[in-house]
Design a protein around this motif. Structure first.
Motif, PDB file in Angstrom:
ATOM      1  N   ALA A  90      49.482  55.785   6.028  1.00  0.00           N
ATOM      2  CA  ALA A  90      48.281  55.602   5.297  1.00  0.00           C
ATOM      3  C   ALA A  90      48.060  56.173   3.895  1.00  0.00           C
ATOM      4  CB  ALA A  90      47.118  55.971   6.356  1.00  0.00           C
ATOM      5  N   ALA A  91      48.385  57.341   3.994  1.00  0.00           N
ATOM      6  CA  ALA A  91      48.389  58.239   2.790  1.00  0.00           C
ATOM      7  C   ALA A  91      49.316  57.666   1.762  1.00  0.00           C
ATOM      8  CB  ALA A  91      48.581  59.728   2.823  1.00  0.00           C
ATOM      9  N   LEU A  92      50.485  57.238   1.890  1.00  0.00           N
ATOM     10  CA  LEU A  92      51.255  56.387   1.117  1.00  0.00           C
ATOM     11  C   LEU A  92      50.864  55.210   0.722  1.00  0.00           C
ATOM     12  CD1 LEU A  92      54.019  56.349  -0.455  1.00  0.00           C
ATOM     13  CD2 LEU A  92      55.082  55.332   1.517  1.00  0.00           C
ATOM     14  N   ILE A  93      50.184  54.436   1.556  1.00  0.00           N
ATOM     15  CA  ILE A  93      49.602  53.089   1.100  1.00  0.00           C
ATOM     16  C   ILE A  93      48.422  53.401   0.243  1.00  0.00           C
ATOM     17  CG2 ILE A  93      48.246  51.207   2.125  1.00  0.00           C
ATOM     18  CD1 ILE A  93      49.866  51.223   4.585  1.00  0.00           C
ATOM     19  N   MET A  94      47.704  54.217   0.303  1.00  0.00           N
ATOM     20  CA  MET A  94      46.428  54.676  -0.570  1.00  0.00           C
ATOM     21  C   MET A  94      46.951  54.990  -1.935  1.00  0.00           C
ATOM     22  SD  MET A  94      43.846  56.743   1.937  1.00  0.00           S
ATOM     23  CE  MET A  94      42.487  56.682   0.928  1.00  0.00           C
ATOM     24  N   ASN A 144      44.193  47.339 -13.504  1.00  0.00           N
ATOM     25  CA  ASN A 144      42.748  47.426 -13.884  1.00  0.00           C
ATOM     26  C   ASN A 144      41.806  46.731 -13.131  1.00  0.00           C
ATOM     27  OD1 ASN A 144      40.651  48.730 -15.679  1.00  0.00           O
ATOM     28  ND2 ASN A 144      40.611  46.924 -17.151  1.00  0.00           N
ATOM     29  N   ARG A 145      41.955  46.779 -11.918  1.00  0.00           N
ATOM     30  CA  ARG A 145      40.789  46.160 -10.896  1.00  0.00           C
ATOM     31  C   ARG A 145      41.062  46.732  -9.536  1.00  0.00           C
ATOM     32  NH1 ARG A 145      43.828  43.207  -7.071  1.00  0.00           N
ATOM     33  NH2 ARG A 145      45.901  43.186  -7.071  1.00  0.00           N
ATOM     34  N   TRP A 146      39.974  46.476  -8.703  1.00  0.00           N
ATOM     35  CA  TRP A 146      39.907  47.011  -7.190  1.00  0.00           C
ATOM     36  C   TRP A 146      41.217  46.507  -6.722  1.00  0.00           C
ATOM     37  CZ3 TRP A 146      36.662  50.256  -5.129  1.00  0.00           C
ATOM     38  CH2 TRP A 146      35.294  50.642  -5.864  1.00  0.00           C
ATOM     39  N   VAL A 147      41.869  47.314  -5.892  1.00  0.00           N
ATOM     40  CA  VAL A 147      42.793  46.711  -5.008  1.00  0.00           C
ATOM     41  C   VAL A 147      42.501  47.069  -3.323  1.00  0.00           C
ATOM     42  CG1 VAL A 147      45.357  47.024  -4.369  1.00  0.00           C
ATOM     43  CG2 VAL A 147      44.581  47.251  -6.771  1.00  0.00           C
ATOM     44  N   ARG A 148      42.511  45.978  -2.696  1.00  0.00           N
ATOM     45  CA  ARG A 148      42.480  46.269  -1.223  1.00  0.00           C
ATOM     46  C   ARG A 148      43.755  46.831  -0.528  1.00  0.00           C
ATOM     47  NH1 ARG A 148      38.265  43.903   1.557  1.00  0.00           N
ATOM     48  NH2 ARG A 148      39.672  43.803   3.631  1.00  0.00           N
ATOM     49  N   PHE A 149      43.493  47.584   0.348  1.00  0.00           N
ATOM     50  CA  PHE A 149      44.566  48.466   0.876  1.00  0.00           C
ATOM     51  C   PHE A 149      45.499  47.469   1.982  1.00  0.00           C
ATOM     52  CE2 PHE A 149      41.778  51.931   0.144  1.00  0.00           C
ATOM     53  CZ  PHE A 149      42.618  52.525  -0.635  1.00  0.00           C
ATOM     54  N   ASP A 150      44.749  46.270   2.201  1.00  0.00           N
ATOM     55  CA  ASP A 150      45.624  45.234   2.901  1.00  0.00           C
ATOM     56  C   ASP A 150      46.479  44.484   2.103  1.00  0.00           C
ATOM     57  OD1 ASP A 150      43.965  43.657   1.930  1.00  0.00           O
ATOM     58  OD2 ASP A 150      42.720  43.225   3.774  1.00  0.00           O
ATOM     59  N   GLU A 151      46.219  44.561   0.826  1.00  0.00           N
ATOM     60  CA  GLU A 151      47.445  43.854   0.019  1.00  0.00           C
ATOM     61  C   GLU A 151      48.512  44.691  -0.021  1.00  0.00           C
ATOM     62  OE1 GLU A 151      46.273  43.018  -4.192  1.00  0.00           O
ATOM     63  OE2 GLU A 151      44.035  43.310  -3.873  1.00  0.00           O
ATOM     64  N   ILE A 152      48.499  45.865   0.114  1.00  0.00           N
ATOM     65  CA  ILE A 152      49.906  46.950   0.187  1.00  0.00           C
ATOM     66  C   ILE A 152      50.512  46.460   1.400  1.00  0.00           C
ATOM     67  CG2 ILE A 152      50.925  48.996  -0.145  1.00  0.00           C
ATOM     68  CD1 ILE A 152      49.301  47.741  -2.594  1.00  0.00           C
ATOM     69  N   VAL A 153      49.781  46.508   2.542  1.00  0.00           N
ATOM     70  CA  VAL A 153      50.165  46.308   3.723  1.00  0.00           C
ATOM     71  C   VAL A 153      50.918  44.986   3.919  1.00  0.00           C
ATOM     72  CG1 VAL A 153      49.711  46.109   6.369  1.00  0.00           C
ATOM     73  CG2 VAL A 153      48.782  47.853   4.887  1.00  0.00           C
ATOM     74  N   LYS A 154      50.490  44.088   3.420  1.00  0.00           N
ATOM     75  CA  LYS A 154      50.945  42.588   3.399  1.00  0.00           C
ATOM     76  C   LYS A 154      52.294  42.495   2.776  1.00  0.00           C
ATOM     77  CE  LYS A 154      46.463  40.304   4.136  1.00  0.00           C
ATOM     78  NZ  LYS A 154      45.412  39.477   3.644  1.00  0.00           N
TER      79      LYS A 154
END
Length: 467
Positions: free
Chosen positions: A386-390, A401-411
């Protein structure tokens, strides 16, 4: 005389053999983990090996010797003389005052031969000698980050429990594979995120859990280093979010007690203009993040690679009934009062191993206790993931330059099996059968302690993966 000693021991450690603390009203008194002890009859001995005899490895090795029921029997380092003798290696370009303080204070006791000092009978230049040693039950991995995933997998394959300094691996897919390797082998894995074990941050977490300041509204964290690292450290280090802010991102999750939703991050360079030529967030020495959690909770984080007055690392939580905050940690509590100055006699700690020395010891003893008593590890592989994903999401946010959802990284992770994962870029043609995971937990097999608690047959889970 023996009876007097026994009575004193009972007063200090309590009838269960562990150091206890007194509570009066809402004020808590905590006891240092350095005094942890256990009755002999409750202890089973666990033999451990330590890979890496650098600064962190020596801190962990010393802590292991303080834990009951745990015996270090072998240490390794590529330079055998370092495993045998111990030593301090500071990065090129380390400021003189940091080098002086670190050598004269933190590592003063490490000048003696490490193996002899800590009564470790064997030392080697090959990490696999530690992992393959039939007498070793658990392995501490304190080697450079690029070796972590390989060594975790090897230790798991040999049935060894694992403590690994963060990061568990240098990329997301390898991190998932390393965690799953331990789960499939039915061995414990603990991630080293030492700030969770700092008494100040732990007290804030306790206040949140006990609703001492009501429901959490806002979390604020700052982390500012005494001096910037050399160019050689920054280049290839993964950027300010991965090598510095990751601790604060993890701390926000630890305090919130929830998985985060999304993040907005920005960065800039103010201190060391030489790094501006580097790519991505490696060009930043200053950064800020806003992290959104469930129920509208916000976490605000700022980091900077230079603070002229020493380590500046504080936390603040605003709740519906009040606020709790921590101050910086000083070497002592002495204060000076004059007609031209009132304040602390000395500056805050200015070296991370001075500031967090007891936290490192506490986390080491916590894993030792987990091994000896077979209790859940306090900082799991999932926490490390989780720390690495964040950190990756923060990097992406600053870049785009935008909001990024964490599930974007997971996917972005595609696994055909627990130990066969790869990263899928947005521009790639998705592999046949690729089903994006919305949660990092969907990428992982149940870890050791969850298997034990819920009576899970891990081989059934592995088979279901391919169903």
């Amino acid at each position: 005389m023996k009876s007097i000693i026994a009575i004193l021991a009972l007063c200090v450690f309590g009838k269960d053999g562990f150091a206890f603390s007194f509570q009066q009203g809402n004020a808590f008194r905590t006891q240092s983990a350095l005094s942890m002890t256990v009755k002999e009859k409750e202890v089973k001995n666990v033999n451990v090996g330590v890979i890496g005899c650098g600064r962190i490895g020596l801190v962990h090795l010393e802590a292991i010797t303080k834990a009951p029921g745990v015996t270090p029997i072998i240490v390794s380092n590529p330079t055998v003389s370092k495993a045998e003798k111990g030593g301090v290696v500071l990065p090129p370009g380390t400021p003189v005052f940091i080098a002086t303080i670190s050598i004269l204070t933190v590592f003063r006791s490490y000048s003696d031969p490490a193996a002899a000092q800590f009564n470790v009978p064997k030392f080697t230049g090959d990490a696999m000698d530690v992992i393959n040693d039939p007498d070793v039950d658990a392995v501490w991995i304190c080697s450079p980050s690029q070796y972590h995933a390989e060594q975790i997998k090897a230790a798991a394959a040999n049935g060894k429990h694992v403590f690994c300094e963060k990061p568990l691996a240098t990329d997301l897919s390898e991190t998932v594979e390393a965690i799953n390797a331990c789960s499939e082998a039915h061995v414990k894995l603990m991630t080293g995120l030492q700030r969770r074990f700092d008494q100040n941050f732990k007290r804030v977490r306790t206040a949140i859990k006990k609703k001492e300041v009501g429901e959490t509204i806002m979390i604020k964290l700052c982390s500012r280093d005494p001096a910037p690292p050399p160019f050689s450290y920054v280049k290839g280090g993964g950027g300010i979010f991965a090598d510095m802010a990751v601790h604060d991102l993890d701390m926000s999750r630890f305090l919130a007690g929830e998985d985060p939703i999304d993040i907005l991050a920005i960065g800039s360079c103010h201190i060391d203009k030489e790094i501006e030529q580097l790519e991505g967030s490696e060009a930043f020495d200053t950064a800020s993040c806003i992290v959104r959690y469930p129920n509208g909770v916000q976490a605000m984080i700022d980091v900077c690679r230079q603070s002229s007055f020493g380590y500046d690392q504080r936390a603040e939580v605003l709740g519906t009934k009040g606020m709790i905050q921590t101050d910086n940690v000083y070497p002592n509590t002495a204060r000076i009062y004059r007609n031209d100055f009132t304040g602390n006699a000395d500056m805050p700690y200015d070296f991370f191993l001075s500031r967090y020395n007891e936290a490192y010891v506490t986390e080491t003893i916590a894993f030792c206790k987990s091994l000896v008593q077979d209790t859940p590890v306090p900082c799991t592989g999932q926490d490390g993931l989780a720390a690495l994903i964040m950190a990756i999401a923060a990097d992406k946010s600053a870049a785009e330059n935008r909001w990024v959802r964490f599930d974007e990284i997971v996917k972005s992770v595609y696994c055909t099996g627990p130990m066969e994962c790869q990263l899928v870029a947005e521009s790639d043609v998705f592999p046949e059968g690729f089903r994006p995971s919305a949660s990092s937990r969907d990428l992982l097999l149940p870890e050791y302690d969850q298997q034990k608690k819920e009576g899970i047959n891990i081989m059934d889970k592995v088979k279901n993966w391919f169903a």
